[in-house]
Write a protein that holds these residues in place. Structure first.
Motif, PDB file in Angstrom:
ATOM      1  N   LEU A   1       5.138  -7.830  -8.079  1.00 16.18           N
ATOM      2  CA  LEU A   1       5.442  -6.609  -8.835  1.00 16.18           C
ATOM      3  C   LEU A   1       4.448  -6.412  -9.972  1.00 16.18           C
ATOM      4  CD1 LEU A   1       9.336  -6.423  -9.198  1.00 16.18           C
ATOM      5  CD2 LEU A   1       7.847  -5.140  -7.660  1.00 16.18           C
ATOM      6  N   GLU A   2       4.137  -7.484 -10.672  1.00 20.36           N
ATOM      7  CA  GLU A   2       3.157  -7.390 -11.767  1.00 20.36           C
ATOM      8  C   GLU A   2       1.790  -7.013 -11.239  1.00 20.36           C
ATOM      9  OE1 GLU A   2       3.223  -7.157 -15.105  1.00 20.36           O
ATOM     10  OE2 GLU A   2       5.345  -6.971 -14.607  1.00 20.36           O
TER      11      GLU A   2
ATOM     12  N   ASP B   1      -2.020   0.661 -12.992  1.00 18.04           N
ATOM     13  CA  ASP B   1      -2.565   0.898 -14.335  1.00 18.04           C
ATOM     14  C   ASP B   1      -4.083   1.006 -14.324  1.00 18.04           C
ATOM     15  OD1 ASP B   1      -0.015   0.907 -15.375  1.00 18.04           O
ATOM     16  OD2 ASP B   1      -0.123  -1.135 -16.199  1.00 18.04           O
ATOM     17  N   ALA B   2      -4.719   0.339 -13.368  1.00 17.49           N
ATOM     18  CA  ALA B   2      -6.181   0.340 -13.317  1.00 17.49           C
ATOM     19  C   ALA B   2      -6.748   1.582 -12.636  1.00 17.49           C
ATOM     20  CB  ALA B   2      -6.666  -0.913 -12.581  1.00 17.49           C
ATOM     21  N   LEU B   3      -5.913   2.353 -11.970  1.00 18.23           N
ATOM     22  CA  LEU B   3      -6.402   3.541 -11.274  1.00 18.23           C
ATOM     23  C   LEU B   3      -6.709   4.647 -12.271  1.00 18.23           C
ATOM     24  CD1 LEU B   3      -3.905   3.611  -8.267  1.00 18.23           C
ATOM     25  CD2 LEU B   3      -6.264   2.787  -8.268  1.00 18.23           C
ATOM     26  N   GLY B   4      -7.761   5.376 -11.996  1.00 22.21           N
ATOM     27  CA  GLY B   4      -8.144   6.472 -12.883  1.00 22.21           C
ATOM     28  C   GLY B   4      -7.148   7.614 -12.842  1.00 22.21           C
TER      29      GLY B   4
ATOM     30  N   ALA C   1      -1.339   1.814  -3.799  1.00 21.28           N
ATOM     31  CA  ALA C   1      -0.527   0.720  -4.341  1.00 21.28           C
ATOM     32  C   ALA C   1       0.438   0.182  -3.298  1.00 21.28           C
ATOM     33  CB  ALA C   1       0.230   1.195  -5.574  1.00 21.28           C
ATOM     34  N   LEU C   2       1.020   1.074  -2.508  1.00 26.97           N
ATOM     35  CA  LEU C   2       1.966   0.665  -1.469  1.00 26.97           C
ATOM     36  C   LEU C   2       1.281  -0.211  -0.418  1.00 26.97           C
ATOM     37  CD1 LEU C   2       4.882   1.000  -0.391  1.00 26.97           C
ATOM     38  CD2 LEU C   2       4.047   2.982   0.883  1.00 26.97           C
TER      39      LEU C   2
ATOM     40  N   VAL D   1       8.623   0.001 -11.143  1.00 23.30           N
ATOM     41  CA  VAL D   1       7.161   0.016 -11.259  1.00 23.30           C
ATOM     42  C   VAL D   1       6.622   1.388 -10.840  1.00 23.30           C
ATOM     43  CG1 VAL D   1       5.006  -0.982 -10.387  1.00 23.30           C
ATOM     44  CG2 VAL D   1       6.932  -2.476 -10.946  1.00 23.30           C
ATOM     45  N   ILE D   2       7.140   1.917  -9.742  1.00 25.31           N
ATOM     46  CA  ILE D   2       6.725   3.245  -9.273  1.00 25.31           C
ATOM     47  C   ILE D   2       7.119   4.303 -10.296  1.00 25.31           C
ATOM     48  CG2 ILE D   2       7.026   4.998  -7.475  1.00 25.31           C
ATOM     49  CD1 ILE D   2       5.505   2.538  -6.479  1.00 25.31           C
ATOM     50  N   ALA D   3       8.359   4.241 -10.766  1.00 22.56           N
ATOM     51  CA  ALA D   3       8.841   5.245 -11.717  1.00 22.56           C
ATOM     52  C   ALA D   3       8.058   5.196 -13.025  1.00 22.56           C
ATOM     53  CB  ALA D   3      10.333   5.045 -11.979  1.00 22.56           C
ATOM     54  N   ASP D   4       7.717   4.012 -13.495  1.00 24.33           N
ATOM     55  CA  ASP D   4       6.912   3.895 -14.719  1.00 24.33           C
ATOM     56  C   ASP D   4       5.565   4.594 -14.556  1.00 24.33           C
ATOM     57  OD1 ASP D   4       8.778   2.467 -16.185  1.00 24.33           O
ATOM     58  OD2 ASP D   4       7.953   0.507 -15.654  1.00 24.33           O
ATOM     59  N   PHE D   5       4.933   4.385 -13.408  1.00 28.63           N
ATOM     60  CA  PHE D   5       3.634   5.004 -13.158  1.00 28.63           C
ATOM     61  C   PHE D   5       3.757   6.523 -13.115  1.00 28.63           C
ATOM     62  CE2 PHE D   5       0.661   6.811 -10.057  1.00 28.63           C
ATOM     63  CZ  PHE D   5      -0.538   6.537 -10.704  1.00 28.63           C
TER      64      PHE D   5
END
Length: 197
Positions: free
Chosen positions: A70-71, A78-81, A93-94, A135-139
């Motif tokens: 998950l991390e 987070d690293a994606l533009g 990510a999936l 994690v998805i919702a945070d993004f």
């Protein structure tokens, strides 16, 4: 992976991953309900008390190092533009989160069969999926200026979980299926709806 010979005490090589692999082997051969925590501890060569330092319950063992993964997914997102469309970012990510080396495919298939088909594990899986959806919702929240608990980020989390579960069901049914392709195709089904984000 074969069953590790029983030993007393904690071996230096004991890890969450090793315990999980040993347990999955036992659960697959004997059945989940028919295999006790003591059976897993003995096969892993550790004491029952030591096993519970690694996992809080028998139901958690098949999940292995899920929190570490998950991390890694959070770090990937987070690293994606910010110029990358949300739907494309979630698709990458999936696929990355579910990437499995060829030499671990059989083990992963046995793990996922347990998680998706054993009734005792299905309820626990819903708890584990909460962290994944978060994690998805945070993004999505970060990219849309919403709160993680808002309807849109939560919907995106559930939709992506649905894509993943549908892909895994197909993959378990058809041994020749390509998991990454199934995940990608499922993500594309959502693309039009998410593209507006």
């Amino acid at each position: 992976m074969g069953v590790v010979s029983p030993q007393l005490g904690r071996r230096p090589s004991t890890t969450r991953a090793v315990i999980s692999e040993v347990a999955i082997d036992l659960f697959t051969r004997r059945g989940f309900d028919e295999t006790s925590v003591d059976d897993v501890a003995e096969a892993a060569g550790i004491a029952r008390r030591t096993l519970f330092r690694y996992y809080p319950s028998k139901n958690a063992i098949p999940w292995g190092d899920f929190d570490v993964h998950l991390e890694a997914m959070r770090t990937h997102l987070d690293a994606l533009g910010d110029d990358l469309p949300v739907a494309v970012a979630l698709q990458t990510a999936l696929v990355e989160f579910n990437r499995v080396d060829a030499d671990h495919l059989d083990s992963h298939r046995r793990r996922m069969r347990l998680l998706l088909e054993v009734p005792a594990l299905q309820a626990h899986s819903m708890l584990m999926y909460t962290g994944w959806r978060d994690v998805i919702a945070d993004f999505v929240a970060r990219r849309t200026g919403a709160s993680r608990d808002d309807h849109l980020p939560q919907t995106a989390g559930w939709l992506m979980l649905g894509v993943a579960l549908a892909a895994y069901e197909q993959w378990l049914t058809d041994p020749a299926a390509d998991l990454a392709a199934l995940l990608t195709d499922g993500s594309r089904i959502l693309d039009r709806g998410l593209r507006a984000l």
